[in-house]
Design an enzyme around this catalytic site. Structure first.
Site, PDB file in Angstrom:
ATOM      1  N   LYS A 190      -4.973  93.268  54.839  1.00 14.51           N
ATOM      2  CA  LYS A 190      -5.435  93.564  56.196  1.00 14.51           C
ATOM      3  C   LYS A 190      -4.566  92.872  57.248  1.00 14.51           C
ATOM      4  O   LYS A 190      -4.435  93.362  58.366  1.00 14.51           O
ATOM      5  CB  LYS A 190      -6.900  93.154  56.377  1.00 14.51           C
ATOM      6  CG  LYS A 190      -7.877  93.842  55.443  1.00 14.51           C
ATOM      7  CD  LYS A 190      -7.861  95.350  55.592  1.00 14.51           C
ATOM      8  CE  LYS A 190      -9.046  96.039  54.924  1.00 14.51           C
ATOM      9  NZ  LYS A 190      -9.065  95.955  53.453  1.00 14.51           N
TER      10      LYS A 190
HETATM   11  C1  PLP Z   1      -9.405  96.800  52.539  1.00 12.97           C
HETATM   12  C2  PLP Z   1      -8.909  96.498  51.192  1.00 12.97           C
HETATM   13  C3  PLP Z   1      -8.524  97.541  50.320  1.00 12.97           C
HETATM   14  C4  PLP Z   1      -8.715  98.992  50.626  1.00 12.97           C
HETATM   15  O1  PLP Z   1      -7.986  99.521  51.670  1.00 12.97           O
HETATM   16  P1  PLP Z   1      -8.436 100.893  52.308  1.00 12.97           P
HETATM   17  O2  PLP Z   1      -7.467 101.136  53.376  1.00 12.97           O
HETATM   18  O3  PLP Z   1      -9.837 100.686  52.833  1.00 12.97           O
HETATM   19  O4  PLP Z   1      -8.434 101.916  51.231  1.00 12.97           O
HETATM   20  C5  PLP Z   1      -7.998  97.180  49.096  1.00 12.97           C
HETATM   21  N1  PLP Z   1      -7.903  95.898  48.714  1.00 12.97           N
HETATM   22  C6  PLP Z   1      -8.270  94.890  49.527  1.00 12.97           C
HETATM   23  C7  PLP Z   1      -8.144  93.507  49.023  1.00 12.97           C
HETATM   24  C8  PLP Z   1      -8.774  95.154  50.787  1.00 12.97           C
HETATM   25  O5  PLP Z   1      -9.142  94.139  51.579  1.00 12.97           O
END
Ligand code: PLP
Length: 483
Positions: free
Chosen positions: A116
């Protein structure tokens, strides 16, 4: 100038700045660029040796008109955004020894050690840039399954034009993730722990939608969102597909496969768009855990909401991959009427079945898998035992999917996206390795530091969340910005 429209077809086209500051399109749809830029092989060759930040500058420049952000301003925002990352490569690739031609893309070297950070570092700094220029203030509200919240809070902390409210389902994220949000001391960061969420993070999204629908409240506080409904996140995330590709290929033009641990489909939507822009990706793998909504979409043509299941890869315990609607826009000739019909149908029934032609069309170049908890734990153990490399549970889901799909994928080089640092999930790691003390690879200094800080948090029961939030947010607004 490139304009942005809602994938549901409502409202007028808007410019880049408006699309970013609005978050949601005004008709409740997702903003998409009217045209996707095309990138030729010649161009890719010229980009082969660029650093991550240099490459980001080139790709973002295709979406952002210079009259909105000048060349130097964009460079400045990118510099500021990625300065707190701990590796100079920003997202290094690790070649694992236990598989042939397989790379782990480490997306977790930002300040809150999850993927993120990669999108939000840029987006929050971009929003702050716009707000400073307009001399305006804005309230961000996000829901989190564990990682969006910390990253939003970190990048918003101390920025005087932003208040950030981050909602998390209490008990459904790890203590480490919780403390990343609650131990920031800045007055403009407001974590909210919500107990008794029957559907996990999806519940919180539903309440946020209601706040948006409350016109007078939304306008008073200038609500916006930086979850992956915001175009800025998806746009920024296209960059790591290009970067990873250019890092591993021998010859620009050869095809590679990529596997992505997925929940809301924001990351994978970016991968799909990168491919539509011209990046030679053969297969994109939608790697789900037992919450297999994307697996159903890509293997059966059904978009259905089911009960949430708690898994070791909790950041992808997500029921509704809403960015799928954004991707679909580019697969069916921008037919906004049909997308609106499906989105409305899904909202009322929780179920859409696509006809064969549509299904064949959107699933081109996608494979999918749903990993069990045991498979996730086993692969963490296997790779750590074999080469002392510690995957987090989400990276494990991504690698496991490619093991399962090995025969279909073929011999192309493979990148598995690893989206979090293992130290955010210590209990899962201990269980996977059958040990009681974490190995060094399972710890991180930032996580240790947070243990020494006081927590500051709003607590609330899901049943009363909407009214409690409105009260808390308005009170804060009146105290700090009123008059
Ligand atoms: C948010 C997240 C995902 C998934 O990403 P999306 O864009 O929602 O598909 C995968 N792994 C981690 C650790 C995340 O924080």
């Amino acid at each position: 100038m490139l304009q942005f429209v809602s994938n549901k077809g409502g409202g007028k086209p808007v410019d880049f700045e408006t699309a970013i500051l609005d978050g949601f399109a005004l008709d409740g749809g997702l903003y998409v660029p009217e045209i996707l830029p095309e990138i030729k092989e010649e161009q890719l060759k010229e980009w082969k040796d660029l650093s991550y930040v240099e490459l980001a500058f080139e790709i973002l420049s295709l979406f952002i008109d210079r009259s909105i952000i000048s060349e130097n301003e964009l460079k400045g925002i990118l510099q500021t955004a990625y300065a707190p990352f701990e590796k100079k490569e920003i997202i290094p690739l690790y070649k694992i020894k236990s598989r042939k031609d397989t790379y782990i893309m480490e997306l977790f070297h930002g300040p809150t050690i999850s993927f993120k950070d990669v999108g939000l570092a840029f987006l929050v700094n971009l929003i702050n840039f716009f707000l400073e220029r307009k001399k305006e203030h804005l309230t961000l509200v996000v829901a989190t399954t564990g990682d969006t919240g910390p990253a939003t809070a970190y990048f918003a902390a101390g920025k005087s034009n932003i208040d950030a409210w981050v909602l998390y389902p209490k008990g459904l994220i790890t203590e480490e993730q919780e403390r990343q949000m609650t131990t920031l001391q800045q007055a403009n960061v407001h974590p909210v722990g919500v107990s008794n969420c029957p559907d996990g993070g999806d519940d919180l999204d539903a309440v946020i939608s209601k706040l948006y629908a409350n016109k007078s409240f939304k306008e008073k506080l200038k609500l916006s969102s930086v979850n992956s409904i915001n175009w800025g996140r998806v746009m920024m995330q296209t960059v790591h597909y290009f970067y990873g590709y250019l890092q591993i290929v021998d010859t620009v033009g050869e095809q590679v496969n990529m596997s992505v641990p997925s929940g809301g489909f924001g990351n994978l939507c970016a991968g799909g768009l990168a491919r539509k822009m011209g990046l030679p990706i053969k297969y994109l793998v939608a790697a789900n855990n037992k919450n297999a909504c994307l697996h159903r979409i890509f293997s059966e043509g059904r978009f259905t909401k089911e009960e949430i299941i708690e898994t070791p890869s909790s950041a992808i315990d997500i029921l509704i991959p809403f960015n799928f609607w954004r991707y679909l826009y580019f697969c069916i000739d921008k037919d906004t009427e049909r997308i609106k019909k499906w989105m409305d149908e899904f909202k009322t029934t929780g179920n859409v079945t696509f006809d064969k032609e549509i299904f064949e069309n959107y699933k081109k170049g996608f494979l999918s898998n749903s990993s069990s908890d045991q498979e996730t734990l086993n692969i963490i153990n296997e790779i750590y035992t074999a080469e002392s490399y510690l995957l987090d549970p989400h990276g494990a889901v991504s690698l496991n999917a490619t093991d399962v799909l090995k025969n279909v994928l073929g011999n192309e080089k493979l990148i598995c996206l690893a989206t979090a640092h293992p130290s955010k999930f210590p209990e899962v790691i201990k269980k996977a390795l059958s040990i009681s003390v974490l190995p060094k690879a399972g710890t991180h200094q930032s996580i240790e530091n947070e243990k020494r800080l006081c927590e500051k948090v709003h607590l609330c029961n899901h049943e009363y969340l909407e009214e409690a939030l409105i009260h808390a947010m308005e009170t804060n607004w009146d105290l700090t910005k009123g008059k």
